[in-house]
Design a protein around this motif. Structure first.
Motif, mmCIF file in Angstrom:
data_model
loop_
_atom_site.group_PDB
_atom_site.id
_atom_site.type_symbol
_atom_site.label_atom_id
_atom_site.label_comp_id
_atom_site.label_asym_id
_atom_site.label_seq_id
_atom_site.Cartn_x
_atom_site.Cartn_y
_atom_site.Cartn_z
ATOM 1 N N SER A 164 0.716 -1.221 0.009
ATOM 2 C CA SER A 164 -0.046 -0.086 0.057
ATOM 3 C C SER A 164 0.879 1.203 -0.042
ATOM 4 O O SER A 164 1.947 1.185 0.252
ATOM 5 C CB SER A 164 -0.910 -0.110 1.545
ATOM 6 N N ASP A 165 0.325 2.524 -0.360
ATOM 7 C CA ASP A 165 0.968 3.696 -0.102
ATOM 8 C C ASP A 165 1.585 3.800 1.169
ATOM 9 O O ASP A 165 2.738 4.360 1.319
ATOM 10 C CB ASP A 165 0.038 4.941 -0.524
ATOM 11 N N ASN A 166 0.843 3.552 2.213
ATOM 12 C CA ASN A 166 1.430 3.795 3.494
ATOM 13 C C ASN A 166 2.574 2.842 3.842
ATOM 14 O O ASN A 166 3.424 3.457 4.663
ATOM 15 C CB ASN A 166 0.020 3.830 4.558
ATOM 16 N N TYR A 167 2.427 1.656 3.605
ATOM 17 C CA TYR A 167 3.519 0.819 3.622
ATOM 18 C C TYR A 167 4.837 1.324 3.112
ATOM 19 O O TYR A 167 5.973 1.121 3.700
ATOM 20 C CB TYR A 167 3.053 -0.457 3.088
ATOM 21 N N LEU A 168 4.826 1.657 2.018
ATOM 22 C CA LEU A 168 5.781 2.174 1.140
ATOM 23 C C LEU A 168 6.323 3.343 1.851
ATOM 24 O O LEU A 168 7.392 3.764 1.694
ATOM 25 C CB LEU A 168 5.433 2.309 -0.437
ATOM 26 N N LEU A 169 5.364 4.313 2.063
ATOM 27 C CA LEU A 169 5.759 5.689 2.634
ATOM 28 C C LEU A 169 6.589 5.321 4.053
ATOM 29 O O LEU A 169 7.690 6.114 4.221
ATOM 30 C CB LEU A 169 4.458 6.488 3.088
ATOM 31 N N GLN A 170 6.237 4.525 4.860
ATOM 32 C CA GLN A 170 7.105 4.158 5.972
ATOM 33 C C GLN A 170 8.520 3.724 5.707
ATOM 34 O O GLN A 170 9.362 4.016 6.401
ATOM 35 C CB GLN A 170 5.967 3.220 6.695
#
Length: 139
Positions: free
Chosen positions: A43-49
């Motif tokens: 997900s976007d949030n996983y990759l952002l982290q």
């Protein structure tokens, strides 16, 4: 060996064997050998982290490629791809999701093969190389 995983989303690549064969042939055509690539669709949030934790970048991106090889001309990598970002990019560019996903997947490999994309000239060369690689997948 090319592996496909997902984290934080439900996603499977449509034709993993054809995709693996295509990527392997691109690597071989550059006189590199393939040890292992782990594609992790997320997900976007996983990759952002990951971007924050490992690269100190606090922004969304479609792909992060980690070169884990300690030998020249050997590909060993973890490549993280945000499926949400790829879908959005496909819509923005008026292209099919599958084509954009393939472009992003080979983009990571091209970085591992030594292609850059920091300058405008490098970005143009990268796009041309992506297009050339994509044309091989379609045939």
């Amino acid at each position: 060996m090319i592996n496909f995983f997902n984290e934080d989303i439900d996603f499977s690549i449509p034709n993993p064997q054809a995709c693996s064969d295509w990527i392997s042939s691109i690597i071989s055509s550059h006189q590199f050998s393939l040890e292992e690539i782990n594609y992790v669709f997320c997900s976007d949030n996983y990759l952002l982290q990951i971007n924050i934790d490992y690269l100190n970048h606090d922004y969304y991106t479609d792909i992060i490629t980690f070169d884990n090889s300690d030998k020249p001309k050997v590909i060993e990598s973890d490549i993280f791809i945000s499926i949400e970002r790829v879908k959005e990019n496909a819509q923005d560019q008026n292209t099919l999701f599958e084509e954009e996903l393939n472009r992003v997947m080979i983009h990571g490999v091209l970085h591992l093969l030594g292609y850059g994309d920091k300058t405008e000239e490098e970005k143009k060369a990268m796009r041309e190389k992506e297009d050339a690689c994509l044309s091989l997948l379609k045939n």
